[in-house]
Design a protein around this motif. Structure first.
Motif, short mmCIF file in Angstrom:
data_model
loop_
_atom_site.label_atom_id
_atom_site.label_comp_id
_atom_site.label_asym_id
_atom_site.label_seq_id
_atom_site.Cartn_x
_atom_site.Cartn_y
_atom_site.Cartn_z
N ASN A 227 0.87 -1.02 -0.16
CA ASN A 227 -0.17 -0.05 -0.11
C ASN A 227 0.99 1.15 0.06
O ASN A 227 1.94 1.20 0.52
CB ASN A 227 -0.89 -0.07 0.99
CG ASN A 227 -1.99 -1.07 1.25
OD1 ASN A 227 -2.41 -1.51 0.09
ND2 ASN A 227 -2.09 -1.49 2.55
N ASP B 189 0.85 5.22 1.17
CA ASP B 189 0.04 6.56 1.89
C ASP B 189 0.49 7.73 1.04
O ASP B 189 1.29 8.11 0.59
CB ASP B 189 0.72 6.68 3.26
CG ASP B 189 0.54 5.36 4.00
OD1 ASP B 189 -0.39 4.75 4.01
OD2 ASP B 189 1.50 5.22 4.79
N GLN C 161 -5.08 5.89 1.31
CA GLN C 161 -4.12 4.67 0.93
C GLN C 161 -4.29 4.19 -0.13
O GLN C 161 -5.56 3.55 -0.41
CB GLN C 161 -4.24 3.86 2.20
CG GLN C 161 -3.32 2.82 2.19
CD GLN C 161 -3.10 1.89 3.39
OE1 GLN C 161 -3.96 0.99 3.54
NE2 GLN C 161 -2.31 2.08 4.40
N LYS D 282 -3.91 0.97 -2.67
CA LYS D 282 -3.78 -0.36 -2.44
C LYS D 282 -3.27 -0.90 -3.86
O LYS D 282 -3.79 -1.39 -4.59
CB LYS D 282 -5.29 -1.30 -2.06
CG LYS D 282 -5.79 -0.65 -0.70
CD LYS D 282 -7.06 -1.31 -0.31
CE LYS D 282 -7.36 -0.66 0.98
NZ LYS D 282 -7.54 0.65 1.01
N ASN E 21 7.05 6.17 0.88
CA ASN E 21 5.30 6.23 1.38
C ASN E 21 4.89 4.84 1.17
O ASN E 21 3.53 4.47 1.34
CB ASN E 21 4.62 7.20 0.61
CG ASN E 21 4.71 7.01 -0.83
OD1 ASN E 21 5.39 6.64 -1.50
ND2 ASN E 21 3.37 7.41 -1.55
#
Length: 360
Positions: free
Chosen positions: A13, A15, A20, A22, A61
């Protein structure tokens, strides 16, 4: 065959300010020793993120929330940064898409090719430079001895890609990951690079993961093919099974969009619509809104993998025993007829052993 790399239930995932994403959703595949596995799909399907996770090269991230990546008995997701550094560029190496962003414009190419040998401390500087020259000759750089002191801008695009390949194979890695290595090249040079990679695979006995959005390239290099869509693998099988007997409507669309000698229209087929937003992935088959054969269940439940042969699986409700029979596009039906004819003549090995539509 012996597995050298085994990826299981990988979930990654990202951020972002919007939420978020996926990006990779329970992806599993393996790579056998000495084979070439092609991972195919549209831009944004998750191909590059998947293979970058093997190298430990994900963005800051990104985070892996589930899964394992087994390389020779070691889970790379649990490896320390020091362990990954010893593996990266030595046991597992990567060819990136754009050679000009991979090469240092301020450093002679001889030093760049020798650098992995020096970093991993496998030989002296003199021996490393000799190996660099040898590998540059191996990848087809003419007059390699004299060109060792030249800089990247003094080479053509095709030559720069050969240099990038030389850097990636100088340590004779056991696994070579090629991330769209021919995208920026014209068709003639593409064919030369594909031939070079096949030749090198035999010479240095490496296993290859080949990432591409171009199924035409896959036909010339792959042993097996995994088709990705919206962060998931939706079909996989041998190269013959994917090309001649595809089962997922998305694979049908990819094959239909390839020009052939029979293509008479001025306009190529394009899959309608766009991939889903993975900030909020759909509950069912992510391809359903673009699938002309979609049923009600496609929007409600994600299909399991159905077995077509011992080596061929596809995640589509069309393979369920209770699904209505549909006629694939004419070009796909023709491919399937050719496939069955080639199997009957013994020109293609079929691994069907009954129970062809059992879920995995």
């Amino acid at each position: 065959m012996e597995k050298i790399l085994d990826v299981k239930d990988l979930q990654i995932n990202f951020d972002t300010f919007a939420g978020q994403v996926k990006a990779i959703r329970n992806v599993s595949f393996h790579l056998n020793k000495g084979e070439t596995l092609a991972i195919v799909g549209e831009s944004g399907s998750g191909k590059s993120v998947t293979v970058r996770s093997i190298m430990g090269l994900l963005a800051n991230n990104a985070h892996v929330d589930n899964g394992s990546i087994d390389f020779k008995g070691k889970d790379l997701l649990k490896a320390s940064p020091r362990e990954l550094e010893s593996i990266r560029g030595n046991d597992i190496s990567m060819i990136f898409q754009d050679p000009m962003t991979s090469l240092d414009p301020t450093m002679p190419i001889g030093k760049q090719v020798a650098e992995p040998l020096l970093i991993h401390g496998s030989m002296s500087k003199k021996k490393a430079m000799a190996r660099a020259e040898e590998v540059l000759e191996l990848v087809g750089i003419t007059n390699a001895k004299n060109r060792m002191k030249d800089y990247p801008h003094q080479f053509s695009g095709g030559q720069r890609q050969r240099i990038v390949i030389a850097i990636s194979i100088v340590n004779y890695p056991e696994v070579l990951i090629a991330d769209e290595p021919t995208t920026a090249l014209d068709v003639t040079i593409q064919a030369q690079i594909i031939d070079l990679m096949k030749e090198l695979q035999n010479k240095i006995e490496t296993s290859i993961i080949f990432i591409t959005h171009d199924l035409g390239v896959v036909a010339g290099i792959a042993d097996r093919v995994a088709v990705m869509y919206a962060g998931k693998i939706i079909e996989y099988g041998s190269v013959d099974e994917i090309f001649y007997n595809p089962q997922h409507p998305y694979t049908w669309g990819l094959l239909n969009s390839m020009p052939t000698l029979d293509t008479s229209s001025d306009r190529l087929y394009a899959i309608p619509g766009t991939p889903p937003n993975l900030l909020n992935p759909p509950a069912g088959d992510a391809f359903a809104p673009r699938n002309p054969y979609a049923m009600e269940i496609d929007y409600e439940q994600m299909p399991p993998f159905y077995k077509v042969t011992d080596t061929h699986y596809a995640a589509t409700w069309l393979l369920d025993p209770n699904a209505p029979k549909v006629e694939p596009p004419a070009a796909i039906k023709k491919r399937q007829e050719e496939y069955h004819q080639l199997v009957a003549e013994g020109k293609i090995q079929s691994s069907v052993k009954g129970g062809a539509k059992d879920g995995e």
